[in-house]
Design a protein around this motif. Sequence first.
Motif, PDB file in Angstrom:
ATOM      1  N   ARG A  60      11.791   4.913  -3.412  1.00 56.00           N
ATOM      2  CA  ARG A  60      11.180   6.166  -4.153  1.00 56.00           C
ATOM      3  C   ARG A  60      12.849   6.712  -4.692  1.00 56.00           C
ATOM      4  O   ARG A  60      12.623   6.515  -6.141  1.00 56.00           O
ATOM      5  N   THR A  61      13.572   6.746  -4.116  1.00 54.48           N
ATOM      6  CA  THR A  61      15.289   7.603  -4.048  1.00 54.48           C
ATOM      7  C   THR A  61      15.307   7.108  -5.305  1.00 54.48           C
ATOM      8  O   THR A  61      16.086   6.949  -6.602  1.00 54.48           O
ATOM      9  N   ASP A  62      15.557   5.145  -5.146  1.00 50.21           N
ATOM     10  CA  ASP A  62      16.627   4.663  -6.199  1.00 50.21           C
ATOM     11  C   ASP A  62      16.380   4.497  -7.771  1.00 50.21           C
ATOM     12  O   ASP A  62      16.633   4.179  -8.390  1.00 50.21           O
ATOM     13  N   LEU A  63      14.781   4.930  -7.119  1.00 47.72           N
ATOM     14  CA  LEU A  63      14.086   4.635  -8.735  1.00 47.72           C
ATOM     15  C   LEU A  63      14.468   6.011  -9.691  1.00 47.72           C
ATOM     16  O   LEU A  63      14.338   5.595 -10.753  1.00 47.72           O
ATOM     17  N   ALA A 106      15.723 -16.605 -14.445  1.00 45.58           N
ATOM     18  CA  ALA A 106      16.300 -16.541 -13.343  1.00 45.58           C
ATOM     19  C   ALA A 106      16.946 -15.321 -14.092  1.00 45.58           C
ATOM     20  O   ALA A 106      17.352 -14.437 -13.174  1.00 45.58           O
ATOM     21  N   LYS A 107      16.048 -14.348 -14.627  1.00 44.44           N
ATOM     22  CA  LYS A 107      16.675 -13.012 -15.307  1.00 44.44           C
ATOM     23  C   LYS A 107      15.317 -12.276 -15.048  1.00 44.44           C
ATOM     24  O   LYS A 107      15.616 -11.177 -15.203  1.00 44.44           O
ATOM     25  N   ALA A 108      14.817 -12.203 -14.268  1.00 44.93           N
ATOM     26  CA  ALA A 108      13.080 -11.558 -14.115  1.00 44.93           C
ATOM     27  C   ALA A 108      13.306 -11.198 -13.472  1.00 44.93           C
ATOM     28  O   ALA A 108      12.539  -9.875 -13.186  1.00 44.93           O
ATOM     29  N   LEU A 109      14.471 -10.588 -12.440  1.00 43.06           N
ATOM     30  CA  LEU A 109      14.494  -9.847 -11.285  1.00 43.06           C
ATOM     31  C   LEU A 109      15.375  -8.536 -11.528  1.00 43.06           C
ATOM     32  O   LEU A 109      15.830  -8.007 -10.951  1.00 43.06           O
ATOM     33  N   ALA A 110      16.427  -9.409 -12.300  1.00 44.19           N
ATOM     34  CA  ALA A 110      17.568  -8.009 -12.762  1.00 44.19           C
ATOM     35  C   ALA A 110      17.490  -6.820 -12.179  1.00 44.19           C
ATOM     36  O   ALA A 110      15.944  -6.103 -13.745  1.00 44.19           O
ATOM     37  N   SER A 111      17.910  -6.074 -11.679  1.00 42.67           N
ATOM     38  CA  SER A 111      17.718  -4.388 -11.609  1.00 42.67           C
ATOM     39  C   SER A 111      16.046  -4.036 -11.268  1.00 42.67           C
ATOM     40  O   SER A 111      16.160  -3.046 -10.643  1.00 42.67           O
ATOM     41  N   LYS A 112      15.826  -4.956 -10.271  1.00 39.09           N
ATOM     42  CA  LYS A 112      13.898  -5.283  -9.804  1.00 39.09           C
ATOM     43  C   LYS A 112      14.382  -4.228  -8.226  1.00 39.09           C
ATOM     44  O   LYS A 112      15.020  -4.970  -7.554  1.00 39.09           O
ATOM     45  N   PRO A 113      13.901  -3.816  -7.873  1.00 41.17           N
ATOM     46  CA  PRO A 113      13.983  -3.432  -6.430  1.00 41.17           C
ATOM     47  C   PRO A 113      12.972  -4.451  -5.854  1.00 41.17           C
ATOM     48  O   PRO A 113      11.665  -4.918  -6.448  1.00 41.17           O
ATOM     49  N   VAL A 114      13.538  -5.067  -4.651  1.00 38.73           N
ATOM     50  CA  VAL A 114      12.687  -6.008  -4.172  1.00 38.73           C
ATOM     51  C   VAL A 114      13.010  -5.745  -2.644  1.00 38.73           C
ATOM     52  O   VAL A 114      13.822  -5.525  -1.502  1.00 38.73           O
ATOM     53  N   ASP A 169       1.193  -1.353  -0.669  1.00 38.15           N
ATOM     54  CA  ASP A 169      -0.238  -0.112   0.111  1.00 38.15           C
ATOM     55  C   ASP A 169       0.293   0.832  -0.003  1.00 38.15           C
ATOM     56  O   ASP A 169       0.585   1.897  -1.184  1.00 38.15           O
ATOM     57  N   GLN A 170       2.060   1.358   0.722  1.00 37.46           N
ATOM     58  CA  GLN A 170       2.602   2.571   1.114  1.00 37.46           C
ATOM     59  C   GLN A 170       3.366   3.058  -0.363  1.00 37.46           C
ATOM     60  O   GLN A 170       3.675   3.786  -0.683  1.00 37.46           O
ATOM     61  N   LEU A 171       3.945   1.778  -0.939  1.00 33.42           N
ATOM     62  CA  LEU A 171       4.957   1.747  -2.324  1.00 33.42           C
ATOM     63  C   LEU A 171       4.076   1.668  -3.274  1.00 33.42           C
ATOM     64  O   LEU A 171       4.427   2.219  -5.032  1.00 33.42           O
ATOM     65  N   SER A 172       3.141   1.210  -3.684  1.00 38.61           N
ATOM     66  CA  SER A 172       1.545   1.452  -4.692  1.00 38.61           C
ATOM     67  C   SER A 172       1.549   3.327  -4.769  1.00 38.61           C
ATOM     68  O   SER A 172       1.331   3.316  -6.275  1.00 38.61           O
ATOM     69  N   GLU A 173       1.040   3.618  -3.630  1.00 36.25           N
ATOM     70  CA  GLU A 173       0.733   5.329  -3.781  1.00 36.25           C
ATOM     71  C   GLU A 173      -0.253   5.271  -5.401  1.00 36.25           C
ATOM     72  O   GLU A 173       0.755   6.172  -6.415  1.00 36.25           O
ATOM     73  N   GLY A 174      -1.456   4.896  -5.202  1.00 39.33           N
ATOM     74  CA  GLY A 174      -1.506   5.203  -6.817  1.00 39.33           C
ATOM     75  C   GLY A 174      -1.799   4.178  -8.187  1.00 39.33           C
ATOM     76  O   GLY A 174      -2.989   4.287  -8.376  1.00 39.33           O
ATOM     77  N   SER A 175      -0.594   3.201  -7.580  1.00 38.09           N
ATOM     78  CA  SER A 175      -0.512   1.843  -8.600  1.00 38.09           C
ATOM     79  C   SER A 175      -1.072   0.619  -8.456  1.00 38.09           C
ATOM     80  O   SER A 175      -1.756   1.351  -7.642  1.00 38.09           O
ATOM     81  N   SER A 176      -1.305  -0.249  -9.217  1.00 34.71           N
ATOM     82  CA  SER A 176      -1.670  -0.750  -8.872  1.00 34.71           C
ATOM     83  C   SER A 176      -1.028  -1.664  -7.989  1.00 34.71           C
ATOM     84  O   SER A 176       0.408  -1.877  -8.042  1.00 34.71           O
ATOM     85  N   HIS A 180       8.297   3.352   6.574  1.00 36.93           N
ATOM     86  CA  HIS A 180       8.423   4.929   5.574  1.00 36.93           C
ATOM     87  C   HIS A 180      10.253   4.524   5.207  1.00 36.93           C
ATOM     88  O   HIS A 180       9.913   5.425   4.092  1.00 36.93           O
ATOM     89  N   GLN A 181      11.244   4.618   5.922  1.00 39.60           N
ATOM     90  CA  GLN A 181      12.199   5.407   5.723  1.00 39.60           C
ATOM     91  C   GLN A 181      12.255   3.941   4.321  1.00 39.60           C
ATOM     92  O   GLN A 181      13.106   4.432   3.237  1.00 39.60           O
ATOM     93  N   VAL A 182      12.206   2.838   4.093  1.00 43.37           N
ATOM     94  CA  VAL A 182      12.617   2.062   3.425  1.00 43.37           C
ATOM     95  C   VAL A 182      11.432   2.173   2.061  1.00 43.37           C
ATOM     96  O   VAL A 182      12.315   2.488   0.677  1.00 43.37           O
ATOM     97  N   VAL A 183      10.754   2.908   2.224  1.00 47.21           N
ATOM     98  CA  VAL A 183       9.575   3.144   1.012  1.00 47.21           C
ATOM     99  C   VAL A 183      10.588   3.970   0.529  1.00 47.21           C
ATOM    100  O   VAL A 183      10.762   4.389  -0.972  1.00 47.21           O
TER     101      VAL A 183
END
Length: 171
Positions: free
Chosen positions: A166-169, A95-103, A25-32, A159-162
């Motif tokens: 966001r900053t990293d994105l 194996a390549k599906a999550l490359a560079s994605k935030p987790v 919920d905190q990460l989505s902020e209007g997204s799905s 909140h700190q992690v979110v």
Amino acid sequence: MKIVGVTGNLTRPSKTRSLCEYLVDQLSEGSSGHCFDLIDALPGLGGTVWRSEAPGEVEAVLAAIEQADILVVGSPVYKASYTGMLKHLFDLVDAKALASKPVVAFATGKAPAHGEHVEAHMRSLFGFFEARMPARFIYARDHDFEAGLPGSSLKAVVHQVVQQVRTDLVA
């Protein structure tokens, strides 16, 4: 932006699911955003050896994981690690599906000492996938929840992690 949460739960409701929903919920902020538990991939997950043979309920979870823009993964702690079925689920992910994605990975548990162990296991797993994990790992214990929901101190950590994600994105 598509935010997907996955927990190593075999039951609902749970504190792990509650924290996952709050993070999504905190990460989505209007997204799905959507959360899955392992129970959503049962009974087929345990019998799936090859991705090509995955039944519909397993394939749906795997596809959501691979198509996520941001992935949230949490597990209750079992013997200082995440659940074995959660590992099995990620063994089926490309194996390549999550490359560079935030987790954003997290765990819920009782013993303070388990936090660093489960963090090491999750960092190793998502390091294999070359995913990007925030520096801060969330390890929540029973006292971090109020009536089964994240309490104020846990919400502050989220909140700190979110903010870091966001900053990293943007960077």
